[in-house]
Scaffold this motif. Structure first.
Motif, PDB file in Angstrom:
ATOM      1  N   GLU A   1     -33.725  11.812 -28.183  1.00 43.55           N
ATOM      2  CA  GLU A   1     -33.984  10.519 -28.848  1.00 43.55           C
ATOM      3  C   GLU A   1     -35.165   9.936 -28.229  1.00 43.55           C
ATOM      4  O   GLU A   1     -36.005   9.437 -28.896  1.00 43.55           O
ATOM      5  CB  GLU A   1     -32.942   9.777 -28.597  1.00 43.55           C
ATOM      6  CG  GLU A   1     -32.798   8.428 -29.137  1.00 43.55           C
ATOM      7  CD  GLU A   1     -31.749   7.543 -29.258  1.00 43.55           C
ATOM      8  OE1 GLU A   1     -31.762   6.580 -30.230  1.00 43.55           O
ATOM      9  OE2 GLU A   1     -30.776   8.032 -28.673  1.00 43.55           O
TER      10      GLU A   1
ATOM     11  N   ARG B   1     -28.027  10.838 -35.943  1.00 48.09           N
ATOM     12  CA  ARG B   1     -29.264  11.702 -35.119  1.00 48.09           C
ATOM     13  C   ARG B   1     -30.290  12.030 -36.187  1.00 48.09           C
ATOM     14  O   ARG B   1     -31.406  12.363 -35.490  1.00 48.09           O
ATOM     15  CB  ARG B   1     -28.398  13.074 -34.853  1.00 48.09           C
ATOM     16  CG  ARG B   1     -27.352  13.176 -33.816  1.00 48.09           C
ATOM     17  CD  ARG B   1     -26.387  14.294 -33.740  1.00 48.09           C
ATOM     18  NE  ARG B   1     -25.462  14.110 -32.699  1.00 48.09           N
ATOM     19  CZ  ARG B   1     -24.592  14.919 -32.221  1.00 48.09           C
ATOM     20  NH1 ARG B   1     -24.539  15.835 -32.936  1.00 48.09           N
ATOM     21  NH2 ARG B   1     -23.793  14.675 -31.328  1.00 48.09           N
TER      22      ARG B   1
ATOM     23  N   TYR C   1     -33.617  10.225 -35.155  1.00 49.23           N
ATOM     24  CA  TYR C   1     -34.382  10.948 -34.182  1.00 49.23           C
ATOM     25  C   TYR C   1     -34.635  12.431 -34.017  1.00 49.23           C
ATOM     26  O   TYR C   1     -35.446  12.726 -33.274  1.00 49.23           O
ATOM     27  CB  TYR C   1     -33.997  10.238 -33.069  1.00 49.23           C
ATOM     28  CG  TYR C   1     -32.973  10.286 -32.391  1.00 49.23           C
ATOM     29  CD1 TYR C   1     -32.303  11.648 -31.854  1.00 49.23           C
ATOM     30  CD2 TYR C   1     -31.712   9.761 -32.554  1.00 49.23           C
ATOM     31  CE1 TYR C   1     -31.242  11.745 -31.456  1.00 49.23           C
ATOM     32  CE2 TYR C   1     -30.243   9.728 -32.124  1.00 49.23           C
ATOM     33  CZ  TYR C   1     -30.091  11.039 -31.617  1.00 49.23           C
ATOM     34  OH  TYR C   1     -28.943  11.398 -30.935  1.00 49.23           O
TER      35      TYR C   1
END
Length: 263
Positions: free
Chosen positions: A81, A97, A100
Motif C-alpha cells: 500500500e 486492496r 492500492y
C-alpha cells in the motif's frame, strides 16, 4: 493527399503504441518482492516452494532483478500500500486492496474448514452456533465469502485466534487451542504428514474458487508497467510454465485443476 498522410500518421501512431505495449517490463531499476510462509507456497526451512519458483521464473523472463525477502502477510500488505514493496505473490483481491494494488492471476482454488473430527459438524453454520469453538486465522488474510462471513460472526464473540502464518496457526491447531482453521489445497501435504490426518476432517465452505495472483503496488508501478507484468504472467500460463511449477509440488490432477481456470 492530406487525408492519406493523416491516415498514415494515425496508423504509425497506433503501431508505435502497440509496440510499446508489447515491450517487456522496464528493468532500469531493481524491484522488491516478498514471499510469505504458507504450506507448499514457501517454506523457510527448505528455502523452496511454488511461489519461490514462480518468482525465479518472473526474474528469468523479465530480465529484471528482483530482491526477494520473506515477511509476514500483514506486513506485506502494508508495504504494498505504501509503495515500499513492489510485488508479492498468491494474493487475492477485495474492494479495499483494489485501491492500492493490481493483480495478475495465476491460480484459483477453494477454501475449506479443517475441523477436529470428534466434533462431528457438517457445516460452517453448525460451527458458528457452538459458542465453545474457536477458529484460527492468519492475520490480514482475506478468504472466500462464506469463510469471511464466519470470521465476521465470530469476531465480536472473541472466538478468533490470530497467527502470523500457516505454520504457527497449524501448531496451535495441533495443540487444541483452536478447533478449526481455514485451509487451501496447498496446505494438504502438511496435514497428511501428521498424526492429525486421522483426527481431523474437512468441511466445504461452499464458496466458488478464488483467483490468486501476483500483487503489484500501484504506488510504485504505473498502470502501463502493471500491464506488462500482467502480460508476462499470462505468457507463463499459456505455455504451461505455471502448471509445471505446481506439478513439482502437488499431484498432477490437483495442479491442473488449480492452474487451468478462466479469468
Amino acid at each position: 493527399m492530406r487525408i492519406a498522410l493523416s491516415l498514415i500518421s494515425m496508423v504509425f501512431a497506433l503501431a508505435s503504441g502497440f509496440a510499446v505495449a508489447a515491450e517487456g517490463p522496464d528493468c532500469s531499476r531493481s524491484f522488491t518482492l516478498a514471499l510469505h510462509e504458507h504450506g507448499l507456497l514457501y517454506s523457510s526451512q527448505t528455502g523452496a516452494g511454488i511461489d519461490k519458483d514462480f518468482s525465479d521464473e518472473l526474474m528469468r523472463r523479465s530480465g529484471c532483478k528482483l530482491s526477494v525477502s520473506v515477511l509476514p502477510r500483514a506486513r506485506i500488505w502494508q508495504l504494498i500500500e505504501s509503495g515500499a514493496l513492489d510485488f508479492s505473490l498468491s494474493g487475492i483481491s477485495n474492494a479495499e486492496r483494489e485501491r492500492y494494488a493490481g493483480f495478475a492471476w495465476y491460480f484459483s482454488n477453494k477454501y475449506y474448514l479443517l475441523l477436529r473430527d470428534g466434533l462431528k459438524l457438517k457445516t460452517l453454520t453448525e460451527f458458528q452456533k457452538n459458542p465453545d469453538l474457536k477458529l484460527g486465522v492468519i492475520r490480514s488474510f482475506w478468504y472466500s465469502n462464506n469463510a469471511n462471513l464466519l470470521i465476521d460472526l465470530l469476531r465480536p464473540e472473541n472466538r478468533l485466534v490470530y497467527a502470523t502464518g500457516f505454520d504457527p496457526l497449524f501448531k496451535i491447531f495441533q495443540t487444541g487451542q483452536i478447533q478449526a482453521m481455514i485451509i487451501e489445497p496447498f496446505d494438504y501435504p502438511q496435514i497428511e504428514n501428521t498424526a492429525l490426518r486421522e483426527q481431523s476432517m474437512i468441511i466445504d465452505t461452499e464458496d466458488a474458487a478464488i483467483p490468486h495472483g501476483l500483487i503489484m503496488s500501484k504506488k510504485s508501478l504505473s498502470a502501463l508497467e502493471q500491464d506488462k507484468w500482467r502480460a508476462l504472467v499470462q505468457s507463463m500460463r499459456r505455455d504451461g510454465s505455471v502448471t509445471r511449477i505446481f506439478r513439482k509440488y502437488m499431484k498432477p490432477e490437483l495442479a491442473d485443476a488449480i492452474t487451468n481456470f478462466k479469468d
